[in-house]
Design an enzyme around this catalytic site. Structure first.
Site: not given
Length: 495
Positions: A194, A459
């Site tokens: 991330s 995602d």
């Protein structure tokens, strides 16, 4: 010593089903972070031994590193940066695996020293040692006693990337031989997911040659101000009946809030128990919370997950599931309101009133003014407001939408001015310098040898990665890119 094969480094990737990141505190107001990778289950408490049979300290053992406050002016001194470390599988010549969880308190992330993660899998396979280091201005790794604007001047992307480099080049590790494993003497592998995945790419781009290899999971390398595409993977991959009904309700909300009578508007606000909220963009924007729950999903998520509870509330009627077209506006509107009034508001806000929990127009609220150390939401907002944006808004006109178009970047830019008035002065809607960030770090055009990138189709942050649907970045032997059917960071550790 520095030349073990990339194929060997990547072999541990195929770990099966892996979990994703949890939601950040304060998400009700917006600006959901890409999240630090989630803490794992409780760290092992039994006796650990190294490969030679000697006893090891518990992986919860805390170490401190003297990190520079300002890499441009070392004369300002140092602060204590926390880190955790183990050498369970280490043999001389093996790699040093370094990870920062990113935008959160790193205490509790000791599980990332173990082989239930990609970090530990690589360390075990290659006889390496693992380290978790806390990001500056998160947790207790803070150069100052507060998160004031004056303190946060040293909370920048260049300082964060330089921290990782300076740590690798100067740390004296507790393990045998730990004073002689600097880059050049041992291969260092930088790992992140991330935001910390982006830091992996950004560090290797801006400081080439320090880290021998990198592993970037769901790395949000492209700074984007108007990040309406956050919701696109959700819209495309959520159950189709739920998507249709959510889109129908949101279209209705925008129409009523834009053109409805005062009575119609009040009735619609009250549908979700939000009649006391003063601003319509706060009401409509609050409904994003149900969609943000998607970010907590993993490939093994199923019934009982908050996102699917929401869709079940809309799509299961009298024990029967709706077809692909959903049940239609009236049922979806009533069911969504019922779900909020009976379950979701308490989950999201607890005992807080709606204005305190979901309102964004009171500049004196503590969410904007709390400068205490370890307030991760404030530390993250500083980077958001200055450098990356990532404002998760409604889509452009004409685009299919599951999020209100009443919430646009100025909605969040105004909140930046509330958070940091001393930084932005009279500018009530400051615009993050996302273009400058992308120019410096190359955004989706990042090109680094031996940087492995893993992304998931489902995602919600995919459009900020090199696997965005808006770009065509080709995987190469020296910078492999793998796109699986996973969620956010869902390749990073085992469930």
């Amino acid at each position: 010593m520095l030349s073990f094969k990339l194929s060997a480094l990547l072999a541990p990737l195929f770990l099966g089903s892996l979990a994703s990141a949890a939601l950040k505190d304060g998400r009700a107001h917006g600006n959901l972070a890409p999240n630090p990778i989630v803490p794992l289950v409780a760290a092992p408490t039994g006796l650990l031994t190294s490969v030679d049979g000697s006893a090891l300290p518990p992986i919860t053992t805390l170490y401190y590193f003297d990190q520079l406050i300002d890499h441009n002016d070392p004369g300002l001194g140092t602060f204590k940066q926390r880190y955790w470390h183990t050498w369970e599988w280490y043999k001389s010549g093996g790699p040093i695996i370094l990870m920062t969880p990113g935008e959160g308190d790193a205490d509790g992330y000791e599980g990332y020293l173990t082989n239930v993660t990609i970090n530990g899998q690589i360390a075990q396979q290659q006889n390496g040692a693992t380290i978790v280091v806390e990001h500056r201005f998160y947790g207790l790794s803070n150069p100052f006693a507060n998160l004031s604007v004056a303190s946060l001047q040293y909370h920048t992307l260049p300082q964060a990337t330089a921290d990782l480099v300076y740590f690798a080049q100067n740390v004296q590790l507790a393990m045998p031989g730990g004073s002689n494993v600097q880059p050049g003497k041992a291969p260092w592998i930088l790992i992140g997911g991330s935001y910390s995945g982006a830091l992996t790419a950004w560090t290797m781009t801006s400081h080439p040659g320090v880290f021998w290899a990198g592993y970037a999971s769901s790395a949000v390398v492209e700074a984007i101000i108007d990040f309406w595409q956050y919701f696109e993977p959700i819209r495309l991959y959520m159950p189709s009946n739920c998507s249709v009904d959510v889109e129908t309700v949101i279209t209705h909300v925008d129409q009523v809030f834009t053109n409805g009578t005062a009575a119609e508007i009040q009735a619609l606000k009250s549908n979700w128990g939000l009649g006391g909220l003063s601003h319509l963009d706060d009401v409509a924007g609050a409904l994003r919370n149900n969609l943000w729950d998607w970010q907590a999903l993993s490939p093994t998520s199923g019934p009982g997950s908050m996102f699917f509870n929401f869709c079940d509330a809309l799509e299961v009627k009298n024990g029967k599931n709706a077809g692909a077209a959903g049940w239609g506006l009236q049922n979806a509107l009533t069911s969504w309101g019922k779900y909020w009034n009976e379950t979701y508001y308490d989950y999201l806000c607890g005992a807080l009133d709606a204005e305190t929990c979901l309102g964004t127009y009171n500049a004196s609220q503590s969410i904007w003014t709390d400068i205490s150390v370890n307030n991760a939401a404030r530390s993250w907002e500083w980077i958001v407001c200055n450098d990356v944006g990532y404002f998760q808004e409604g889509p452009p006109a004409g685009q299919a939408k599951i999020v209100t178009q009443l919430v646009q970047p100025v909605y969040d830019e105004r909140q930046c001015a509330y958070y940091f008035p001393a930084q932005f002065g009279n500018n009530t809607t400051p615009v993050p310098k996302a273009n400058a960030t992308n120019a410096f770090y190359h955004g989706c055009d990042v090109k680094v040898d031996r940087l492995f990138i893993a992304n998931g189709q489902r995602d919600p942050w995919r459009y900020a990665t090199v696997s965005s649907g808006d770009v065509n970045i080709i995987s190469t032997p020296t910078q492999p890119i793998l796109v699986g059917d996973g969620f956010h960071c869902s390749d990073h550790y085992q469930t």
